[in-house]
Design a protein around this motif. Structure first.
Motif, PDB file in Angstrom:
ATOM      1  N   ALA A 158      22.252  42.291  27.230  1.00 41.81           N
ATOM      2  CA  ALA A 158      22.167  43.233  28.101  1.00 41.81           C
ATOM      3  C   ALA A 158      23.645  43.619  28.373  1.00 41.81           C
ATOM      4  O   ALA A 158      24.655  42.998  28.066  1.00 41.81           O
ATOM      5  CB  ALA A 158      21.453  43.034  29.498  1.00 41.81           C
ATOM      6  N   ASN A 159      24.069  45.089  28.922  1.00 41.23           N
ATOM      7  CA  ASN A 159      25.028  45.522  29.310  1.00 41.23           C
ATOM      8  C   ASN A 159      25.721  44.981  30.721  1.00 41.23           C
ATOM      9  O   ASN A 159      25.049  45.203  31.423  1.00 41.23           O
ATOM     10  CB  ASN A 159      25.006  47.078  29.265  1.00 41.23           C
ATOM     11  N   PRO A 160      26.822  43.936  30.605  1.00 41.93           N
ATOM     12  CA  PRO A 160      27.022  43.496  31.832  1.00 41.93           C
ATOM     13  C   PRO A 160      28.173  44.463  32.554  1.00 41.93           C
ATOM     14  O   PRO A 160      28.261  44.100  33.802  1.00 41.93           O
ATOM     15  CB  PRO A 160      27.767  42.290  31.397  1.00 41.93           C
ATOM     16  N   ILE A 169      32.653  37.216  31.531  1.00 40.51           N
ATOM     17  CA  ILE A 169      32.314  36.204  30.330  1.00 40.51           C
ATOM     18  C   ILE A 169      31.316  36.756  29.539  1.00 40.51           C
ATOM     19  O   ILE A 169      31.234  36.646  28.188  1.00 40.51           O
ATOM     20  CB  ILE A 169      31.727  34.956  31.078  1.00 40.51           C
ATOM     21  N   MET A 170      30.346  37.518  30.074  1.00 43.68           N
ATOM     22  CA  MET A 170      29.200  38.362  29.168  1.00 43.68           C
ATOM     23  C   MET A 170      29.856  39.222  28.392  1.00 43.68           C
ATOM     24  O   MET A 170      29.241  39.654  27.143  1.00 43.68           O
ATOM     25  CB  MET A 170      28.218  39.035  30.343  1.00 43.68           C
ATOM     26  N   GLU A 171      30.884  40.027  28.736  1.00 46.74           N
ATOM     27  CA  GLU A 171      31.555  41.045  28.061  1.00 46.74           C
ATOM     28  C   GLU A 171      32.268  40.458  26.835  1.00 46.74           C
ATOM     29  O   GLU A 171      32.489  40.841  25.667  1.00 46.74           O
ATOM     30  CB  GLU A 171      32.614  41.986  28.897  1.00 46.74           C
ATOM     31  N   PHE A 172      33.029  39.096  27.042  1.00 50.27           N
ATOM     32  CA  PHE A 172      33.442  38.347  26.142  1.00 50.27           C
ATOM     33  C   PHE A 172      32.396  38.241  24.948  1.00 50.27           C
ATOM     34  O   PHE A 172      32.754  38.311  23.955  1.00 50.27           O
ATOM     35  CB  PHE A 172      33.792  36.926  26.633  1.00 50.27           C
ATOM     36  N   LYS A 173      31.129  37.808  25.273  1.00 55.01           N
ATOM     37  CA  LYS A 173      30.267  37.301  24.185  1.00 55.01           C
ATOM     38  C   LYS A 173      29.729  38.846  23.551  1.00 55.01           C
ATOM     39  O   LYS A 173      29.187  38.645  22.351  1.00 55.01           O
ATOM     40  CB  LYS A 173      28.921  36.710  25.110  1.00 55.01           C
ATOM     41  N   LYS A 174      30.174  39.918  24.056  1.00 49.28           N
ATOM     42  CA  LYS A 174      29.760  41.214  23.442  1.00 49.28           C
ATOM     43  C   LYS A 174      30.997  41.809  22.835  1.00 49.28           C
ATOM     44  O   LYS A 174      30.951  42.809  22.081  1.00 49.28           O
ATOM     45  CB  LYS A 174      29.364  42.067  24.278  1.00 49.28           C
ATOM     46  N   THR A 204      36.170  42.380  29.236  1.00 44.77           N
ATOM     47  CA  THR A 204      36.492  40.900  29.435  1.00 44.77           C
ATOM     48  C   THR A 204      37.693  40.654  30.425  1.00 44.77           C
ATOM     49  O   THR A 204      37.809  40.200  31.322  1.00 44.77           O
ATOM     50  CB  THR A 204      36.770  40.030  28.182  1.00 44.77           C
ATOM     51  N   THR A 205      38.496  41.501  30.004  1.00 46.23           N
ATOM     52  CA  THR A 205      40.086  41.538  30.603  1.00 46.23           C
ATOM     53  C   THR A 205      39.907  42.083  31.883  1.00 46.23           C
ATOM     54  O   THR A 205      40.277  41.653  33.133  1.00 46.23           O
ATOM     55  CB  THR A 205      40.912  42.252  30.042  1.00 46.23           C
ATOM     56  N   ALA A 206      39.111  43.225  32.097  1.00 43.79           N
ATOM     57  CA  ALA A 206      38.875  43.792  33.493  1.00 43.79           C
ATOM     58  C   ALA A 206      38.301  42.935  34.428  1.00 43.79           C
ATOM     59  O   ALA A 206      38.741  42.669  35.589  1.00 43.79           O
ATOM     60  CB  ALA A 206      38.385  45.171  33.089  1.00 43.79           C
ATOM     61  N   PHE A 207      36.870  42.778  34.177  1.00 42.97           N
ATOM     62  CA  PHE A 207      36.129  41.986  35.091  1.00 42.97           C
ATOM     63  C   PHE A 207      36.517  40.586  35.358  1.00 42.97           C
ATOM     64  O   PHE A 207      36.473  40.214  36.561  1.00 42.97           O
ATOM     65  CB  PHE A 207      34.690  41.717  34.599  1.00 42.97           C
ATOM     66  N   THR A 208      36.974  39.911  34.419  1.00 42.28           N
ATOM     67  CA  THR A 208      37.443  38.377  34.837  1.00 42.28           C
ATOM     68  C   THR A 208      38.924  38.560  35.648  1.00 42.28           C
ATOM     69  O   THR A 208      38.730  37.855  36.709  1.00 42.28           O
ATOM     70  CB  THR A 208      37.879  37.807  33.492  1.00 42.28           C
ATOM     71  N   SER A 209      39.669  39.445  35.478  1.00 38.09           N
ATOM     72  CA  SER A 209      40.933  39.660  36.210  1.00 38.09           C
ATOM     73  C   SER A 209      40.538  40.182  37.447  1.00 38.09           C
ATOM     74  O   SER A 209      41.071  39.500  38.579  1.00 38.09           O
ATOM     75  CB  SER A 209      41.743  40.683  35.528  1.00 38.09           C
ATOM     76  N   TYR A 210      39.774  41.296  37.721  1.00 38.15           N
ATOM     77  CA  TYR A 210      39.526  41.422  39.347  1.00 38.15           C
ATOM     78  C   TYR A 210      38.578  40.864  39.838  1.00 38.15           C
ATOM     79  O   TYR A 210      38.819  40.736  41.016  1.00 38.15           O
ATOM     80  CB  TYR A 210      38.808  43.101  39.233  1.00 38.15           C
ATOM     81  N   GLY A 211      37.746  39.873  38.980  1.00 40.85           N
ATOM     82  CA  GLY A 211      36.991  38.850  39.855  1.00 40.85           C
ATOM     83  C   GLY A 211      37.788  37.866  40.428  1.00 40.85           C
ATOM     84  O   GLY A 211      37.779  37.444  41.655  1.00 40.85           O
ATOM     85  N   PHE A 212      38.903  37.504  39.669  1.00 43.37           N
ATOM     86  CA  PHE A 212      39.730  36.707  39.951  1.00 43.37           C
ATOM     87  C   PHE A 212      40.678  37.275  41.345  1.00 43.37           C
ATOM     88  O   PHE A 212      41.109  36.465  42.000  1.00 43.37           O
ATOM     89  CB  PHE A 212      40.514  35.683  39.128  1.00 43.37           C
ATOM     90  N   PHE A 213      41.000  38.547  41.061  1.00 42.70           N
ATOM     91  CA  PHE A 213      41.536  39.031  42.246  1.00 42.70           C
ATOM     92  C   PHE A 213      41.106  38.992  43.443  1.00 42.70           C
ATOM     93  O   PHE A 213      41.723  38.403  44.408  1.00 42.70           O
ATOM     94  CB  PHE A 213      41.754  40.708  41.870  1.00 42.70           C
ATOM     95  N   TRP A 214      39.822  39.182  43.550  1.00 39.75           N
ATOM     96  CA  TRP A 214      39.049  39.129  44.809  1.00 39.75           C
ATOM     97  C   TRP A 214      39.026  37.833  45.366  1.00 39.75           C
ATOM     98  O   TRP A 214      39.368  37.430  46.372  1.00 39.75           O
ATOM     99  CB  TRP A 214      37.535  39.440  44.638  1.00 39.75           C
TER     100      TRP A 214
END
Length: 195
Positions: free
Chosen positions: A12-14, A60-65, A71-81
């Motif tokens: 699926a599209n994460p 992580i799901m974007e990494f798999k895709k 990957t860079t955006a979601f992982t980075s902003y997740g760790f920002f929060w």
């Protein structure tokens, strides 16, 4: 001779998950920044779980895709929060001095600097993401300036601008979900190229 079996993986599209985690948490934090309610456990909980963990999972799901941008955006902003929550709760737990306005300005400036380069990447992806990352770049720089100068007015303006940013992320998320569900463009996102 052994036959090679090609396995096709369909996932699926994460991106909608990550965009919703970002968008909803950004709106709630910026309603606080605009002066409507104090920074409380509701915002911190959203920052840990939906803004933080859900975005890291989406990354992580974007990494798999094989999506470097996602990957860079979601992982980075997740760790920002998660780091933003830590900045608020670590001093309360006796683990370090509270960040002053100058160090917060530096923190927010660096996130604005990073986001500006992510915005440049969106110029090849979609109009919807250009709005999200353009308004987010502006938000980080407004917050950095507000913290650096101590201007309540700039921080309040940043709050309203951040609400717009958050809603643009929610739109981008829901457009992808609705368009994919209906198999056609119901809510346009101005896709420029496959990523």
């Amino acid at each position: 001779m052994e036959k090679k079996v090609l396995v096709t993986e369909i996932t699926a599209n994460p991106a909608p998950l990550g965009l919703m985690g970002f968008g909803m948490t950004t709106i709630l934090l910026n309603i606080h920044n605009a002066g409507f309610f104090p920074l409380d456990a509701m915002i911190l909980a959203m920052g840990i779980f939906f803004g933080g963990m859900a975005q890291v999972v989406a990354g992580i799901m974007e990494f798999k895709k094989n999506n470097t941008f996602g990957t860079t955006a979601f992982t980075s902003y997740g760790f920002f929060w998660l780091s933003l929550v830590a900045l608020n709760i670590l001093p309360v737990m006796g683990l370090g001095e509270a960040a002053d306005s100058l160090s917060m300005a530096a923190f927010l400036f660096m996130w604005g600097f990073f986001t500006f380069f992510m915005f440049i990447a969106t110029l090849r992806i979609s109009k919807a993401l250009q709005v999200v990352f353009g308004t987010l770049t502006l938000l980080f720089f407004l917050l950095a300036i507000g913290n650096f100068t101590g201007s309540t007015l700039i921080l309040t303006i940043a709050g309203y601008e951040g609400i717009i940013c958050g809603f643009s992320a929610i739109y981008a998320a829901m457009a992808q979900v609705i368009n994919e569900t209906y198999g056609k463009t119901v809510l346009p996102i101005g896709e420029l190229s496959a990523h």
